[in-house]
Design a protein around this motif. Structure first.
Motif, PDB file in Angstrom:
ATOM      1  N   MET A 129      -8.569   1.897  15.235  1.00 26.38           N
ATOM      2  CA  MET A 129      -8.440   1.803  13.791  1.00 26.38           C
ATOM      3  C   MET A 129      -7.216   2.608  13.368  1.00 26.38           C
ATOM      4  O   MET A 129      -7.014   3.732  13.832  1.00 26.38           O
ATOM      5  N   ILE A 130      -6.399   2.005  12.490  1.00 25.70           N
ATOM      6  CA  ILE A 130      -5.267   2.724  11.915  1.00 25.70           C
ATOM      7  C   ILE A 130      -5.369   2.649  10.405  1.00 25.70           C
ATOM      8  O   ILE A 130      -6.164   1.889   9.853  1.00 25.70           O
ATOM      9  N   GLU A 131      -4.547   3.444   9.725  1.00 28.32           N
ATOM     10  CA  GLU A 131      -4.605   3.438   8.270  1.00 28.32           C
ATOM     11  C   GLU A 131      -3.245   3.740   7.669  1.00 28.32           C
ATOM     12  O   GLU A 131      -2.340   4.238   8.338  1.00 28.32           O
ATOM     13  N   SER A 132      -3.138   3.425   6.384  1.00 31.07           N
ATOM     14  CA  SER A 132      -1.996   3.826   5.584  1.00 31.07           C
ATOM     15  C   SER A 132      -2.418   3.909   4.138  1.00 31.07           C
ATOM     16  O   SER A 132      -2.916   2.922   3.568  1.00 31.07           O
ATOM     17  N   GLN A 133      -2.244   5.087   3.561  1.00 30.79           N
ATOM     18  CA  GLN A 133      -2.547   5.273   2.148  1.00 30.79           C
ATOM     19  C   GLN A 133      -3.958   4.784   1.803  1.00 30.79           C
ATOM     20  O   GLN A 133      -4.152   4.052   0.838  1.00 30.79           O
ATOM     21  N   PHE A 134      -4.926   5.121   2.642  1.00 33.87           N
ATOM     22  CA  PHE A 134      -6.353   4.834   2.439  1.00 33.87           C
ATOM     23  C   PHE A 134      -6.747   3.395   2.793  1.00 33.87           C
ATOM     24  O   PHE A 134      -7.917   3.041   2.702  1.00 33.87           O
ATOM     25  N   ASN A 135      -5.819   2.558   3.162  1.00 35.40           N
ATOM     26  CA  ASN A 135      -6.127   1.204   3.608  1.00 35.40           C
ATOM     27  C   ASN A 135      -6.134   1.173   5.127  1.00 35.40           C
ATOM     28  O   ASN A 135      -5.435   1.941   5.788  1.00 35.40           O
ATOM     29  N   LYS A 136      -6.919   0.246   5.698  1.00 38.54           N
ATOM     30  CA  LYS A 136      -7.119   0.255   7.139  1.00 38.54           C
ATOM     31  C   LYS A 136      -6.748  -1.075   7.779  1.00 38.54           C
ATOM     32  O   LYS A 136      -6.794  -2.130   7.137  1.00 38.54           O
TER      33      LYS A 136
END
Length: 503
Positions: free
Chosen positions: A430-437
């Motif tokens: 799992m990765i994320e950016s600015q609370f989105n996954k």
């Protein structure tokens, strides 16, 4: 170095004490050097084949060690990826893990098990030099820069810390050693505010003529050393760093930590958290113009030189053979991240994003797939590995290496993989950016629907955000050009179920 005995057996690496006749090689517990760059992209070093820059010292680590082509940070931004690295926990599991300001409180609880604390328990002398960006001070107190900080890396298992508070583009622009501001004059106290302008501070609105570097977006508060920053700062003149000496100063501190070992039987763990090529890009004048692509390229060459100097020191001290080096970046690249420095205009044929889509702040691959290298002279490589690995796995892998029983919820033991003895990497991530996954499972990447902007115009980066599902065959389509969500419905359903289960 510490006389903990480990054995290498052909194609596998184990910590079980075995009969000496069965062992092919006996070694000592290694020193551990974790080199962590800031915003270095998948294509920014020449070993990955997309760069017009020559980075010989980074390449030495890559070409003599294990170079991962599927190595990931946990997040496409700085604070969350550092949280995942040091705790072995996905940053989205902890509330408030976002890009921090320079006066935010420390994110990691003082009682939390960290990579440094785990290694310290195993007899390591632990240190961090460079960028921190995980907050300072307790969450129940106002941060007072004019006294010893109530919370710092030293409360998380680091014996020694010499850091900047957050990032180079945020105030306060000061060095902090073991929780105290370096060269602080009590008669010239430091004041920091991220909410309102401080009376008497030099700032963009009142003194634009003071700028020697100009902001493109977001960096329009205090001016320090002629550079506009995020946040307001006043005072502390004697403590303010020289931006052009940052690299040299952090290098000196890192090398002193390696050299200043009173007990030569004690191995060291050093987290060398470099600031390059994050903005504002201020390489020392001796590197100016060397890259032919402006300050961003020059900063990468400066970082490469620093790494070369560290490698030279390890060799001269006779400890290179007993030092495990892990090299990576906190997230993917960005060109215009708030300053006019010709990073876009002077890029030429250099490809910091490699063949990947997106970049820093993005759910697409270039946001989190970063350079990841391991090098232990005589033990690793040379090898190019396609195994799926994440920086979150460093915790469990080093626990295994050092015989620790500590565990972290999301960290998987990839020691065999990191040492090039196995290709059995992660099954999913799992990765994320600015609370989105986003979710990767073997050769597929799923980006669920999210709300938000799909393009950051000022930064020139696609975020990966869409109101529809996106599904990519990342092996055949690393650039994520063809969305297969509507044609590969069985795969899509399977990926959604796995994603929801993990989330």
């Amino acid at each position: 170095m510490k006389k903990t005995t480990i054995f290498l057996l052909g194609t596998s690496f184990g910590l079980t004490m075995l009969d000496g006749a069965k062992a092919q090689k006996q070694i000592e517990t290694p020193n551990i050097l974790l080199i962590y760059l800031d915003d270095l992209g998948y294509g920014d070093m020449s070993a990955y084949g997309f760069s017009s820059l020559e980075t010989p010292n980074m390449d030495k680590i890559a070409n003599e060690g294990v170079r991962f082509v599927n190595g990931y940070a946990t997040s496409a931004t700085s604070t969350p990826s550092r949280y995942g690295l040091l705790t072995g926990i996905y940053p989205w599991r902890q509330s408030g893990v976002k890009i921090l300001r320079g006066n935010d409180s420390m994110l990691i609880d003082k009682e939390q098990m960290t990579l440094a604390r785990m290694l310290k328990q195993q007899g390591y002398r632990t240190g961090i030099v460079g960028k921190w960006h995980l907050g300072l001070g307790d969450d129940n107190s106002d941060l007072d820069w004019n006294a010893k900080l109530t919370a710092s890396p030293n409360d998380l298992g680091f014996d020694y810390s010499y850091i900047m508070a957050a990032t180079q583009d945020r105030v306060p622009t000061i060095y902090i050693r073991n929780g105290e501001v370096v060269n602080l004059n009590s008669e010239n106290p430091i004041y920091v505010d991220y909410e309102k302008k401080i009376d008497g501070c030099v700032n963009v609105e009142d003194h634009p003529e003071k700028m020697i570097m100009h902001w493109s977006h977001g960096h329009n508060n205090s001016i320090v050393n002629g550079i506009p920053r995020i946040g307001y700062m006043k005072g502390g003149d004697e403590a303010i760093w020289d931006d052009y000496d940052l690299a040299d100063n952090f290098l000196k501190e890192a090398e002193n930590f390696i050299l200043n070992n009173d007990n030569q039987d004690t191995p060291f763990f050093l987290f060398y958290a470099m600031h390059q090529p994050h903005v504002p890009r201020t390489p020392h004048p001796r590197f100016e113009g060397l890259s032919g692509m402006g300050p961003r390229g020059d900063a990468i060459l400066e970082a490469d030189w620093c790494i070369g100097d560290i490698l030279k020191l390890l060799k001269e001290e006779g400890v290179l053979e007993n030092t495990l080096i892990i090299f990576s970046s906190d997230n993917g690249p960005v060109l215009d991240d708030g300053y006019h420095d010709n990073a876009v205009e002077m890029l030429g044929d250099h490809k910091p994003f490699g063949d990947l889509r997106g970049g820093k702040y993005s759910l697409y691959e270039a946001g989190t797939r970063v350079p990841l290298l391991t090098y232990w002279k005589g033990i690793t490589g040379p090898k190019v590995s396609e195994a799926l690995v994440s920086q979150v796995d460093i915790f469990a892998s080093l626990a295994c290496l050092t015989g620790s029983s500590e565990k972290a919820i999301d960290s998987q033991n990839m020691l065999d993989v990191f040492l090039g003895r196995s290709d059995n990497g992660r099954k999913n991530l799992m990765i994320e950016s600015q609370f989105n996954k986003a979710y990767r499972s073997e050769g597929w990447v799923l980006i669920p629907p999210h709300k938000g902007r799909n393009f950051l115009k000022k930064k020139g980066i696609e975020t990966g955000i869409s109101n529809e599902y996106q599904l990519y065959n990342i092996i055949k389509d690393p650039g994520q050009k063809l969305n297969l969500a509507k044609s590969k419905t069985k795969v899509l359903k399977k990926m959604i179920n796995e994603y929801e289960s993990l989330k």
